[in-house]
Each structure stands twice: as structure tokens, then as C-alpha cells.
Enzyme design. Structure first.
Site: not given
Length: 305
Positions: A137-138, A154, A162, A208, A247, A272-273, A289
Site C-alpha cells: 500500500n502507498i 511500492h 524529481c 533544479c 489478492s 475476504m476471499e 481484516c
């Protein structure tokens, strides 16, 4: 480790779904247990816990995933916009998408699953035990919940890089630049803002002024080698692994827990699955969860104070 075999982010397609070589024979195909007491007994003795988290954890905080049915921002899913090619073609559109996501995240809060992980991590730290969070997760909700040892494979919505000088830094500005204020509406009838590139977020390093991009790993990009090295070390040395809200279709993360299971370490899935990896794990706890994880990570009677 499988980490070294898959270093680019992507969706597992059918030809990549072949399972890694099985080191535990038919035991892998046994139906995973949902015996919470049995899991808790193992948890009470674990010295080094790795917790892998995915979008399912954040979804319970109301965070949109932009995947699956209805998972669109305007006319696009995340994999249509989260690529270097999309940013090169239309940086204004991609920045609208990420601006929207940043602004949404500022309205969300950690849920009981995030809080349970953070509390468990701090509690076990005081006992000389280790808990490391490895997240896809981000959204930084683990940080906001109070977790400390976090590997964000991630990247983060609230960091920028930059395109000219490569400088990376935290950025929690709202809006991130004046031109994006009020932009990014997800409605499919919304027209692109077509913001001139010179008005998009720019680098503030002296001399920059290069174009900034979100410091996230886009589809097709290589994951940070330093982070992967840390992930590899955690997965090679943990004695219990939890897979929470994932997943198991985005690699290389999808390969992490099965590889841990292959060396005989108990793996517990909270989801959940069922996922493509469920049958490889010792435990599976079905449900949200935020409901299933807190009792699993609560203080065990055998724990020292």
C-alpha cells in the site's frame, strides 16, 4: 529467494501462475485451518513476525482500489495511469489522478486492522520480539496507525521524485501545487484539466525546478533494490508470516508468502476471499481484516508483560 526472480511490478497472468517448486509435498494441498486458538499458540511463541499487507486492509478505511468491477477513475483503472508511459504521454492527467488519491487519503483514518498491527508491533518490541510490516500500500495508513518498521515496496503517495535531479522527499502539501487545486474529480464525464507541464509539481532543490512525479513504483518499473534486500532478509528469517488483505495477483509480492511457506514456516492469510495462494498456507481467516485480525494479534496469556 523468489524476490530476486521477480523485481518488476505487474499483474500475474496465466503463464506466471505456475507454483514454485513444492518442498513440503502433499501437505501444501491440505485445506488451511481456521482454528484461531491454534494460530494464537504459534503466535505466542514467534520471535520474528513478518506481516504482508495489501489493498484489502486499506479498503476497510474507505480507500478506493481502482481495480475490478467499478474500480475506475474517470475512464481508467490504475494500471492504465500508473505507468511511465502514461506519465510521459500526459503528465497532467496522471497528476490529476494522484492528486485526487492524495486528497482522498487525507480524509481517511487507520482502521482496527492497522491499529492492531501497530499495537502488536510495539507490544512485542518490548518483549524483545520483532514485527516487520511489508506493505504494497502507498497510503501511509500504517505510519498513521503508529507502526514503525515498515517496508513500503511500492513507495508512497506522499513522496515525490524529481525527473531531473532524482531527489526524493516527503510531500504532504494539500494541494501539492496551485494548478491542481479543485482538480482530479473521478466522474467519467469530467474533462482532463490539461494543466501546462510547467505548472505541475516542480522540484524545490536549488537550481533544479524539474518536473516531479509521484515516488511510487509504477507497473513495469523495477522495485527498489535496497527495499527488496530488506524484504528478502525478513522473509528468510521470520518464524511466522501473516498475509493481510492481499489478492496474491500482483507480483513480486504475490510470491513472498508462498516462498515462506515453502521453507516450512507457518503462514496465516486474513482476507475476504480465497486467493490463488490460499491452499499453500497453514491458516486462512475469512472476513474483514478489521474484524479478524485484532483478536488474532491481541495479547496472549503466555506473553510476558
Amino acid at each position: 529467494m523468489i524476490v530476486r526472480q521477480f523485481t518488476c511490478r505487474g499483474i500475474i497472468t496465466s503463464h506466471l501462475c505456475a507454483r514454485p517448486r513444492n518442498n513440503r509435498g502433499s501437505q501444501d494441498m491440505a485445506r488451511p485451518s481456521s482454528d484461531l486458538a491454534a494460530f494464537r499458540e504459534i503466535f505466542s511463541k514467534a520471535k520474528h513476525v513478518a506481516i504482508l499487507t495489501g489493498a484489502g486492509v486499506s479498503a476497510e478505511s474507505g480507500v478506493p482500489t481502482f481495480r475490478g468491477a467499478g474500480g475506475y477513475w474517470r475512464k481508467w483503472q490504475a494500471q492504465d495511469l500508473a505507468t511511465p508511459e502514461a506519465f510521459s504521454r500526459n503528465p497532467s492527467r496522471v497528476w490529476e489522478f494522484y492528486h485526487y488519491r492524495r486528497e482522498v487519503m487525507l480524509t481517511k483514518s487507520p482502521n482496527p486492522a492497522h491499529l492492531a498491527i501497530a499495537e502488536c508491533q510495539e507490544r512485542l518490541r518490548k518483549q524483545g520480539r520483532k514485527v516487520t510490516v511489508i506493505t504494497q500500500n502507498i497510503d501511509e495508513l500504517h505510519h498513521r496507525a503508529g507502526s514503525k518498521d515498515i517496508l513500503e515496496i511500492h513507495g508512497s503517495l506522499f513522496k515525490t521524485r524529481c525527473m531531473s535531479c532524482g531527489h526524493e522527499s516527503a510531500n504532504h502539501k494539500s494541494p501539492i501545487c496551485a494548478a491542481l487545486e479543485g482538480k482530479g474529480a473521478p466522474d467519467p464525464n469530467t474533462n482532463d484539466a490539461q494543466i501546462p507541464v510547467e505548472d505541475l509539481p516542480r522540484c524545490e532543490q536549488a537550481g533544479c525546478h524539474g518536473l516531479l512525479r509521484p515516488a511510487v513504483v509504477w507497473f513495469g518499473e523495477t522495485l527498489d533494490s535496497d527495499i527488496l534486500t530488506c524484504v528478502e532478509e525478513e522473509l528468510d528469517t521470520c518464524d511466522l508470516c501473516l498475509v493481510v488483505g492481499t489478492s496474491s495477483i500482483v507480483y513480486p509480492a504475490a510470491m513472498f508468502a508462498p516462498q515462506v511457506a515453502n521453507r516450512g514456516v507457518p503462514v496465516a492469510e486474513f482476507n475476504m476471499e480465497n486467493t490463488p495462494a490460499t491452499m499453500r498456507f497453514k491458516f486462512h481467516f475469512h472476513g474483514p481484516c478489521g474484524t479478524t485480525l485484532p483478536p488474532a494479534l491481541a495479547r496472549h496469556k503466555a506473553e510476558s508483560n
